[in-house]
Scaffold this active site. Structure first.
Site, PDB file in Angstrom:
ATOM      1  CG  HIS A 189     -12.513  28.791  -1.959  1.00 31.28           C
ATOM      2  ND1 HIS A 189     -12.002  27.520  -2.166  1.00 31.28           N
ATOM      3  CD2 HIS A 189     -13.843  28.609  -1.710  1.00 31.28           C
ATOM      4  CE1 HIS A 189     -12.967  26.632  -2.055  1.00 31.28           C
ATOM      5  NE2 HIS A 189     -14.102  27.265  -1.780  1.00 31.28           N
ATOM      6  CD  GLU A 190     -16.692  30.947  -0.944  1.00 27.86           C
ATOM      7  OE1 GLU A 190     -17.566  30.630  -1.787  1.00 27.86           O
ATOM      8  OE2 GLU A 190     -16.271  30.149  -0.087  1.00 27.86           O
TER       9      GLU A 190
ATOM     10  CD  GLU B 133     -15.950  23.596  -1.803  1.00 27.34           C
ATOM     11  OE1 GLU B 133     -15.074  24.317  -1.269  1.00 27.34           O
ATOM     12  OE2 GLU B 133     -17.008  24.054  -2.257  1.00 27.34           O
TER      13      GLU B 133
ATOM     14  CG  HIS C  55     -17.007  28.074  -5.530  1.00 25.72           C
ATOM     15  ND1 HIS C  55     -16.948  26.773  -5.995  1.00 25.72           N
ATOM     16  CD2 HIS C  55     -16.688  28.013  -4.205  1.00 25.72           C
ATOM     17  CE1 HIS C  55     -16.596  25.970  -4.998  1.00 25.72           C
ATOM     18  NE2 HIS C  55     -16.425  26.695  -3.910  1.00 25.72           N
TER      19      HIS C  55
END
EC number: 3.4.24.-
Length: 286
Positions: A131-132, A202, A135
């Site tokens: 997930h990070e 998100e 980003h």
């Protein structure tokens, strides 16, 4: 290209807030000084805000020797995402959380708390770090880091307006009630600017992270676990620097009222539901 447009719009909106507050403090002269200050802050935020945020959280850089399993996990996921290897940091905090920062993929960093390493399984942690990295892949990290730095500066400038008073456009003493109103409304305006870009970001990082890891169910499980644990564990550094909360995978702040009303994170239940649908159908809902 779209992310650069969002970054420019964010900088322009927050610069406008600086000018308004500057006018409250010092009239026309205050507006000019605030404009110069905002331009300086924008320059500083672009080049140095990632280092400042990591320092705020006392993040310690790790490598393949000091944290071999965690480091190699990030390395493998970065390879799957087609990204350069980011710098990897650990934060000695019990609350499970993680974030990414940096001005571009070539200068990115990912950070996780020791709490998240302690409570998540390897599969779940892999989902979080994917997930990070999503980003980073989407170039969200510059936007989130700049908005965190600038929102904090707006709050400080608004408080300055209350304690030291201000001048109107003619140089006369300003209404003290107006100064108090600015101190209350300016940080809320900054939070709303952050909200405008954070919630959709998100969802996109959840989708991107599930694609990188190939395991949306693991990220859903991690979000559920982080949500349950984080609610009962305070995060002192995040409470001291609330403008940085939107960088985290889960809102680290405690309390209700405005803290929840202006949360930059979408509802955890909705994030989990979308990921579970992706696990079942292979498609992330629009």
């Amino acid at each position: 290209m779209f992310n650069w447009i969002k970054t420019f719009m964010l900088m322009a909106a927050i610069t406008a807030l600086f000018i308004v507050i500057g006018g409250m403090i010092g009239g026309r002269s205050g507006m000019m000084l605030a404009l110069l200050f905002a331009l300086g802050m924008n320059f500083f935020s672009y080049w140095f805000s990632d280092k400042m945020v990591l320092r705020m959280y006392n993040a310690q850089e790790v490598n393949e020797t000091s944290a071999p399993q965690f480091y190699r996990m990030v390395q493998e996921l970065a390879g799957r995402a087609g990204l350069p290897m980011p710098r990897v940091y650990l934060i000695d905090e019990a609350q499970p959380n993680a974030f990414a920062t940096g001005r571009n993929p070539e200068h990115a960093a990912v950070a996780a708390t020791t709490g998240i390493l302690n409570i998540l399984s390897e599969r779940e942690l892999r989902g979080v770090m994917a997930h990070e990295l999503a980003h980073v892949q989407h170039r969200d990290i510059l936007i989130s880091t700049i908005s965190a730095t600038m929102a904090g500066a707006i709050s400080a400038l608004a408080n300055f307006a209350v304690f030291f008073g201000g001048r109107d456009s003619e140089g006369r003493p300003a209404n003290p009630i107006a100064g108090i109103a600015v101190a209350i409304l300016a940080p809320l305006a900054a939070a709303m600017i952050q909200m405008a870009i954070s919630r959709a970001r998100e969802f996109e990082a959840d989708r991107g992270g599930a694609t990188i890891s190939g395991d949306p169910q693991a990220l859903a499980s991690a979000l559920d676990k982080i949500h349950r644990y984080a609610a009962g564990i305070p995060f002192a550094a995040a409470e001291a620097h609330p403008a940085t909360a939107q960088m985290m995978i889960m809102n680290p702040l405690h309390g209700g009222g405005l803290a929840n009303l202006f949360s930059t994170h979408p509802a955890t239940e909705e994030r989990i539901a979308r990921l579970m649908q992706m696990a079942q159908t292979g498609q992330y809902p629009a």
